[in-house]
Design a protein around this motif. Structure first.
Motif, mmCIF file in Angstrom:
data_model
loop_
_atom_site.group_PDB
_atom_site.id
_atom_site.type_symbol
_atom_site.label_atom_id
_atom_site.label_comp_id
_atom_site.label_asym_id
_atom_site.label_seq_id
_atom_site.Cartn_x
_atom_site.Cartn_y
_atom_site.Cartn_z
ATOM 1 N N LEU A 73 -29.229 6.773 -14.844
ATOM 2 C CA LEU A 73 -29.280 6.588 -13.177
ATOM 3 C C LEU A 73 -29.818 7.968 -12.739
ATOM 4 N N ARG A 74 -29.234 9.336 -12.926
ATOM 5 C CA ARG A 74 -29.494 10.433 -12.336
ATOM 6 C C ARG A 74 -30.793 10.826 -12.800
ATOM 7 N N ARG A 75 -31.419 10.629 -14.034
ATOM 8 C CA ARG A 75 -32.624 10.813 -14.553
ATOM 9 C C ARG A 75 -33.872 9.857 -13.532
ATOM 10 N N ALA A 76 -33.162 8.837 -13.543
ATOM 11 C CA ALA A 76 -34.085 7.879 -12.726
ATOM 12 C C ALA A 76 -34.525 8.355 -11.257
ATOM 13 N N ILE A 77 -33.364 8.610 -10.687
ATOM 14 C CA ILE A 77 -33.306 9.256 -9.116
ATOM 15 C C ILE A 77 -34.312 10.296 -9.024
ATOM 16 N N ASP A 78 -34.300 11.501 -9.930
ATOM 17 C CA ASP A 78 -34.955 12.576 -10.206
ATOM 18 C C ASP A 78 -36.401 12.364 -10.272
ATOM 19 N N PHE A 112 -37.831 9.241 -9.739
ATOM 20 C CA PHE A 112 -38.357 8.628 -8.172
ATOM 21 C C PHE A 112 -38.582 9.683 -7.189
ATOM 22 N N ASN A 113 -37.843 10.618 -7.005
ATOM 23 C CA ASN A 113 -38.133 11.628 -6.006
ATOM 24 C C ASN A 113 -39.166 12.352 -6.395
ATOM 25 N N ASP A 142 -42.585 3.904 -6.220
ATOM 26 C CA ASP A 142 -43.854 2.950 -6.341
ATOM 27 C C ASP A 142 -44.521 3.253 -7.647
ATOM 28 N N GLY A 143 -44.451 4.673 -7.783
ATOM 29 C CA GLY A 143 -45.423 5.208 -8.660
ATOM 30 C C GLY A 143 -44.885 5.649 -10.193
ATOM 31 N N THR A 144 -43.552 5.077 -10.288
ATOM 32 C CA THR A 144 -42.752 5.244 -11.570
ATOM 33 C C THR A 144 -42.474 3.853 -12.277
ATOM 34 N N SER A 145 -42.771 3.951 -13.418
ATOM 35 C CA SER A 145 -42.415 2.573 -14.287
ATOM 36 C C SER A 145 -41.077 2.819 -14.950
ATOM 37 N N VAL A 146 -40.525 1.813 -15.576
ATOM 38 C CA VAL A 146 -39.519 2.101 -16.496
ATOM 39 C C VAL A 146 -40.012 2.654 -17.905
#
Lengths: 208, 208
Positions: B24-29, B31-32, B37-41
């Motif tokens: 989750l931490r890395r996903a938030i970073d 996304f920011n 919208d520009g980030t995929s799994v």
């Protein structure tokens, strides 16, 4: 929507109804809504009901649109800094120059709200964005210098460090792009008055 | 990076080195940095050196990651509002509750900076984002109510309307996501002190 642009882009005309200036306004709105990276020239053409080549008639590329938008914001903010520099040569206090720069910044944000909104969201993903960030850092440095100079005059409270005061002051000013709506209750002068009275009473030296 | 999450997401563990919280931490970073919208799994999996299915082991979809991030920010901000409501039942002034809410908000922004940064950039492009905006509007309304109540007590200056004071006050608070850096010179307490002294001295009633 046909506000004159401070860039040299307003003169050329293409299809009836969409001169270069009108294309730029709609592009800025679309970039702010969807993000610059998420918007293609094709999206803009669809939004305007034009062909892509009609867009290219006005702007050779998407990054030229971005550059025109960021230049609009940066030129207007630079004019605020230049006015402060001229006022310094004319004498007077740093405090008065800072107050004028805060008022001037609020007016620029209100009058160029879409372009400044785009500028404040730039993250440096291209050379055009990197150059905009360099110009923005020079403006921020000049504003920080004004706060320091006002502090050195003894015009500001001493329990908030000048660099932190700068962040809070222009953080409050820049927050306008998040909440100010032109159709709302307050005009640029009312906002500028509220910001400067709150900030400068809040930053005033305390009686011992 | 392994700060405990206020959501219920911290317990499950997958591959060594990446529990649910770390993903989750890395996903938030990410996304920011790149925009949600520009980030995929797939982008996230590459960033972590994992397969997509390893991500899905922790979160069934990208929007579950977004929801967990936004809930973290919204739960922490809601706790600030709930504390103000409890303080109201215990008596005391609206002014004191407002001051405590401002301090509390600054601390939440500093302690949950990436999650709040993501929240403040949400534009409502999906049902998860729409629900986050609804929760955010309720928080903003509660804060605006505190400012109005403090104004009605006569604790605030009368020449700045309470709705505008609310915008400027929390505009200054929220600007932290643009400039605050955890590795910088000031901790949460120092920022909270500077914001509250500047804002409340700036909003204090004027002598006639």
């Amino acid at each position: 929507m046909s506000r004159p642009s401070p860039t040299s882009t307003a003169a050329r005309r293409g299809r009836p109804g969409y001169d270069q200036e009108a294309v730029l306004r709609r592009a800025i709105d679309l970039f702010n809504r969807r993000g610059y990276d998420g918007t293609s020239v094709g999206d803009l053409a669809r939004e305007l009901g034009l062909t892509k080549s009609a867009i290219y008639h006005h702007f050779p590329s998407k990054s030229h649109l971005l550059q025109a938008a960021l230049d609009e914001a940066l030129d207007a903010l630079t004019a605020v800094i230049d006015a402060a520099a001229r006022a310094e040569r004319g004498g007077g206090t740093a405090y008065a120059r800072l107050e004028e720069a805060v008022r001037g910044s609020v007016v620029v944000l209100v009058e160029h709200l879409p372009a400044v909104t785009l500028l404040l969201r730039v993250r440096g993903n291209s050379e055009v964005e990197q150059e905009a960030l360099r110009r923005r850092r020079r403006i921020d440095a000049a504003l920080a210098g004004l706060v320091r100079a006002a502090a050195e005059e003894g015009a500001l409270r001493t329990d908030i460090p000048p660099d932190l005061a700068t962040r809070l002051l222009f953080g409050m000013v820049n927050s306008l792009v998040e909440w100010y709506r032109p159709e709302g209750r307050y005009d640029a002068a009312a906002i500028a008055e509220a910001v400067t009275t709150l900030a400068f009473d809040g930053l005033a030296p305390r009686e011992a």
